[in-house]
Design a protein around this motif. Structure first.
Motif, PDB file in Angstrom:
ATOM      1  N   GLY A   3       0.805  -1.213   0.000  1.00  0.00           N
ATOM      2  CA  GLY A   3       0.000   0.000   0.000  1.00  0.00           C
ATOM      3  C   GLY A   3       0.838   1.262   0.000  1.00  0.00           C
ATOM      4  O   GLY A   3       0.639   2.139   0.857  1.00  0.00           O
ATOM      5  N   VAL A   4       1.781   1.376  -0.935  1.00  0.00           N
ATOM      6  CA  VAL A   4       2.559   2.610  -1.063  1.00  0.00           C
ATOM      7  C   VAL A   4       1.706   3.587  -1.873  1.00  0.00           C
ATOM      8  O   VAL A   4       1.617   3.493  -3.098  1.00  0.00           O
ATOM      9  CB  VAL A   4       3.925   2.360  -1.727  1.00  0.00           C
ATOM     10  CG1 VAL A   4       4.685   3.677  -1.897  1.00  0.00           C
ATOM     11  CG2 VAL A   4       4.750   1.392  -0.879  1.00  0.00           C
ATOM     12  N   GLY A  26      -1.115  -3.194  -5.409  1.00  0.00           N
ATOM     13  CA  GLY A  26      -1.175  -4.470  -4.708  1.00  0.00           C
ATOM     14  C   GLY A  26      -2.219  -4.441  -3.613  1.00  0.00           C
ATOM     15  O   GLY A  26      -2.996  -5.393  -3.434  1.00  0.00           O
ATOM     16  N   ALA A  27      -2.261  -3.335  -2.846  1.00  0.00           N
ATOM     17  CA  ALA A  27      -3.282  -3.177  -1.819  1.00  0.00           C
ATOM     18  C   ALA A  27      -4.670  -3.154  -2.440  1.00  0.00           C
ATOM     19  O   ALA A  27      -5.608  -3.784  -1.931  1.00  0.00           O
ATOM     20  CB  ALA A  27      -3.028  -1.901  -1.026  1.00  0.00           C
ATOM     21  N   ALA A  28      -4.819  -2.423  -3.538  1.00  0.00           N
ATOM     22  CA  ALA A  28      -6.130  -2.339  -4.195  1.00  0.00           C
ATOM     23  C   ALA A  28      -6.575  -3.694  -4.712  1.00  0.00           C
ATOM     24  O   ALA A  28      -7.753  -4.066  -4.596  1.00  0.00           O
ATOM     25  CB  ALA A  28      -6.063  -1.328  -5.339  1.00  0.00           C
ATOM     26  N   LEU A  51      -6.468  -9.832   5.793  1.00  0.00           N
ATOM     27  CA  LEU A  51      -5.858  -8.933   4.822  1.00  0.00           C
ATOM     28  C   LEU A  51      -4.957  -7.970   5.570  1.00  0.00           C
ATOM     29  O   LEU A  51      -5.405  -7.259   6.473  1.00  0.00           O
ATOM     30  CB  LEU A  51      -6.924  -8.156   4.048  1.00  0.00           C
ATOM     31  CG  LEU A  51      -6.431  -7.010   3.156  1.00  0.00           C
ATOM     32  CD1 LEU A  51      -5.541  -7.527   2.029  1.00  0.00           C
ATOM     33  CD2 LEU A  51      -7.605  -6.222   2.592  1.00  0.00           C
ATOM     34  N   LEU A  52      -3.682  -7.945   5.198  1.00  0.00           N
ATOM     35  CA  LEU A  52      -2.713  -7.031   5.790  1.00  0.00           C
ATOM     36  C   LEU A  52      -2.233  -6.050   4.729  1.00  0.00           C
ATOM     37  O   LEU A  52      -1.749  -6.465   3.675  1.00  0.00           O
ATOM     38  CB  LEU A  52      -1.514  -7.804   6.346  1.00  0.00           C
ATOM     39  CG  LEU A  52      -1.793  -8.720   7.538  1.00  0.00           C
ATOM     40  CD1 LEU A  52      -0.584  -9.603   7.823  1.00  0.00           C
ATOM     41  CD2 LEU A  52      -2.174  -7.908   8.773  1.00  0.00           C
ATOM     42  N   ILE A  53      -2.382  -4.761   5.004  1.00  0.00           N
ATOM     43  CA  ILE A  53      -1.934  -3.726   4.076  1.00  0.00           C
ATOM     44  C   ILE A  53      -1.037  -2.744   4.825  1.00  0.00           C
ATOM     45  O   ILE A  53      -1.514  -1.980   5.667  1.00  0.00           O
ATOM     46  CB  ILE A  53      -3.114  -2.968   3.445  1.00  0.00           C
ATOM     47  CG1 ILE A  53      -3.942  -3.892   2.557  1.00  0.00           C
ATOM     48  CG2 ILE A  53      -2.616  -1.776   2.634  1.00  0.00           C
ATOM     49  CD1 ILE A  53      -5.179  -3.243   1.972  1.00  0.00           C
ATOM     50  N   PRO A  54       0.280  -2.776   4.556  1.00  0.00           N
ATOM     51  CA  PRO A  54       1.133  -1.705   5.062  1.00  0.00           C
ATOM     52  C   PRO A  54       0.935  -0.468   4.183  1.00  0.00           C
ATOM     53  O   PRO A  54       1.286  -0.470   2.998  1.00  0.00           O
ATOM     54  CB  PRO A  54       2.543  -2.286   4.926  1.00  0.00           C
ATOM     55  CG  PRO A  54       2.441  -3.307   3.828  1.00  0.00           C
ATOM     56  CD  PRO A  54       1.027  -3.798   3.817  1.00  0.00           C
ATOM     57  N   ALA A  55       0.341   0.563   4.761  1.00  0.00           N
ATOM     58  CA  ALA A  55      -0.029   1.756   3.993  1.00  0.00           C
ATOM     59  C   ALA A  55       0.899   2.903   4.360  1.00  0.00           C
ATOM     60  O   ALA A  55       0.945   3.337   5.515  1.00  0.00           O
ATOM     61  CB  ALA A  55      -1.484   2.136   4.261  1.00  0.00           C
ATOM     62  N   VAL A  56       1.645   3.391   3.371  1.00  0.00           N
ATOM     63  CA  VAL A  56       2.637   4.439   3.593  1.00  0.00           C
ATOM     64  C   VAL A  56       2.695   5.332   2.363  1.00  0.00           C
ATOM     65  O   VAL A  56       2.180   4.992   1.303  1.00  0.00           O
ATOM     66  CB  VAL A  56       4.052   3.850   3.834  1.00  0.00           C
ATOM     67  CG1 VAL A  56       4.062   2.891   5.023  1.00  0.00           C
ATOM     68  CG2 VAL A  56       4.561   3.127   2.580  1.00  0.00           C
ATOM     69  N   GLU A  57       3.356   6.478   2.534  1.00  0.00           N
ATOM     70  CA  GLU A  57       3.783   7.273   1.385  1.00  0.00           C
ATOM     71  C   GLU A  57       5.293   7.433   1.506  1.00  0.00           C
ATOM     72  O   GLU A  57       5.797   7.798   2.578  1.00  0.00           O
ATOM     73  CB  GLU A  57       3.091   8.628   1.355  1.00  0.00           C
ATOM     74  CG  GLU A  57       3.466   9.456   0.133  1.00  0.00           C
ATOM     75  CD  GLU A  57       2.648  10.728  -0.011  1.00  0.00           C
ATOM     76  OE1 GLU A  57       3.085  11.610  -0.783  1.00  0.00           O
ATOM     77  OE2 GLU A  57       1.606  10.846   0.647  1.00  0.00           O
ATOM     78  N   GLU A  74      11.407   0.408  -1.812  1.00  0.00           N
ATOM     79  CA  GLU A  74      10.777   0.474  -0.490  1.00  0.00           C
ATOM     80  C   GLU A  74       9.643  -0.519  -0.304  1.00  0.00           C
ATOM     81  O   GLU A  74       9.317  -0.904   0.824  1.00  0.00           O
ATOM     82  CB  GLU A  74      10.252   1.896  -0.243  1.00  0.00           C
ATOM     83  CG  GLU A  74       8.893   2.216  -0.827  1.00  0.00           C
ATOM     84  CD  GLU A  74       8.807   2.099  -2.355  1.00  0.00           C
ATOM     85  OE1 GLU A  74       7.724   1.767  -2.858  1.00  0.00           O
ATOM     86  OE2 GLU A  74       9.822   2.343  -3.044  1.00  0.00           O
ATOM     87  N   GLY A  75       9.030  -0.951  -1.412  1.00  0.00           N
ATOM     88  CA  GLY A  75       7.865  -1.823  -1.287  1.00  0.00           C
ATOM     89  C   GLY A  75       8.197  -3.122  -0.578  1.00  0.00           C
ATOM     90  O   GLY A  75       7.432  -3.612   0.266  1.00  0.00           O
TER      91      GLY A  75
END
Length: 460
Positions: free
Chosen positions: A229-230, A254-256, A276-282, A312-313
């Protein structure tokens, strides 16, 4: 948006689906006026050919859709809806000519052709509805199409409106509607709870980094999905050039894709314990950005030398995969827009995947063909393991040399999946130019193949 079939009793026009060899025999049963009309318009049954049939008063009484030859259809996904631009607005039913084995795929393609992204500009209305062909599971196809529409919307939304906050809200909305539960670890709590690489990648952004954790289902085998979730990727201090940065709103593809897949699993009521695991970052640039040369210690305890902040992903996925593996799920799948090397290897139309499970790999490939969601197995090539070992840390996030970039990224991720049965998809999640059933923009790559393989993989 919701994509549905027309009601079975809706007034509709017959749609005759014709291969080139079938045009002459179909014409033999028609009136002289119809034969003259079809011949005058040069309809020959090729893919993309469509023709409205006028009645005595000039109004439409039906339509023809070219279906091409089997060899031609092998090169075009969703061949039937290629004829849609030539058809008038209205509702249609399949009158003849569509092979039963193709009906579900072509009906799904028709539904997906109704997708349009209209958040910022009114999308043109595509009022060309279809009554579900006989023998297809219309409810299932509507769930698949609407779930993909969700994923497309998320990918198509620019980062100003689809940062970690908005992505979290999207997950919560799906959970609320379908009975899931969501917990979120964010900001400095990531450090307190041992998610150091998710924190490092996202700490420079205006919105706090987080790990989104959705759970659904209390019985059945355990299935864990992990999606990158970048929400935007500047490249960090290894700043991307402008031409490369322009498409980075899709770096949360990938998150979507995993959220859309999770929605489909939930709506279909599959008997699994879904996580469902989503590491969400910018990945942004600021005074506290992580740096080339830094060495991070992951949740798994492995140290990682940062040789490129634009890789980074795999860092955020590593902590999430470690967390997911701690519960020993029966199957864990990650999806990520991870490497440009994957595009060089297989282009934008195929979704490469990696797994050590030969039976799962064979089923994913077969299901991808069956469900018009092509995937291609790539190797976890053991001799390349040394490429991700830099010497002063356990792992290197960006091996030098530029070769086998998708493979080395997959090998990196595998180090964090433990002993769990695992598959990784290195997807593009974007359609570069409009095609039948696929508007330009965000796209599913892999979820239908995965759905098709789950019964065999999990014994459902």
């Amino acid at each position: 948006m919701t994509l549905t079939f027309a009601a079975a009793d809706a007034p509709s026009l017959p749609l005759y689906v014709l291969e080139p060899d079938a045009v002459s025999s179909w014409l033999e049963g028609q009136s002289p006026a119809t034969r003259a009309w079809v011949e005058a318009n040069g309809f020959a049954g090729g893919i993309g050919a469509g023709l409205m049939l006028p009645g005595p008063d000039g109004g439409p009484i039906g339509a023809l859709a070219g279906y091409g030859t089997a060899a031609q259809r092998a090169r075009v996904r969703f061949a039937l809806c290629a004829a849609m631009p030539a058809l008038a607005e209205g509702t249609y039913h399949i009158a003849s000519g569509l092979p039963q084995q193709d009906a579900a795929t072509e009906a799904l393609g028709w539904l997906l052709s109704g997708y349009a992204f209209g958040r910022y500009k009114a999308a043109p209305v595509k009022a060309k509805a279809l009554i579900a062909p006989e023998g297809v599971d219309a409810a299932r196809l509507e769930i698949l199409a609407t779930s993909e529409a969700l994923s497309r919307d998320l990918i198509n939304t620019p980062a100003a409106d689809m940062g970690p906050d908005a992505l979290e809200k999207a997950v919560r909305d799906v959970a609320y509607r379908l009975g899931g539960k969501v917990t979120v670890i964010k900001g400095d709590a990531l450090l307190d709870q041992n998610f150091p690489m998710i924190h490092a990648v996202g700490r420079a952004a205006a919105q706090e980094p987080r790990l989104i954790d959705l759970r659904w289902g209390d019985t059945g085998p355990k299935l864990t999905l992990v999606g990158k979730g970048v929400c935007f990727d500047t490249g960090g201090l290894n700043l991307k050039p402008g031409a490369s940065m322009g498409a980075m709103k899709k770096d949360m593809g990938g998150a979507a894709n995993t959220l859309g897949l999770a929605r489909a699993i939930m709506a279909l009521g599959l008997p699994v314990q879904l996580r469902l695991l989503i590491p969400a970052v910018e990945n942004s640039v600021a005074g506290n950005s992580f740096r080339p040369g830094d060495i991070l210690t992951s949740r798994a305890g492995l140290t990682v030398e940062i040789n490129n902040t634009d890789a980074e992903g795999r860092l955020v996925l590593a902590d999430a995969l470690t967390y997911g593996a701690e519960e020993t799920p029966d199957l864990m799948i990650s999806m990520a827009t991870l490497t440009g090397a994957a595009r060089v290897a297989v282009g934008t139309d195929l979704a490469p995947f990696y797994t050590d499970d030969d039976a799962l790999a064979a089923d994913l490939s077969a299901q991808g063909t069956t469900h018009a969601d092509p995937v291609w197995r790539m190797p976890f090539w053991e001799p390349y393991e040394t490429m991700i070992e830099p010497g002063i840390a356990d792992l290197d996030n960006a091996p030098s040399g530029g070769f086998a970039g998708s493979i080395t990224a997959a090998l990196f991720l595998r180090r964090f999946a433990g002993q769990t049965r695992y598959a990784h998809f290195d997807i593009y999640a974007f359609q570069p130019a409009a095609a039948p059933g696929r508007a330009k923009g965000g796209l599913w790559q892999g979820p239908r193949a995965i759905l098709g393989a789950l019964p065999g993989a999990l014994g459902l």
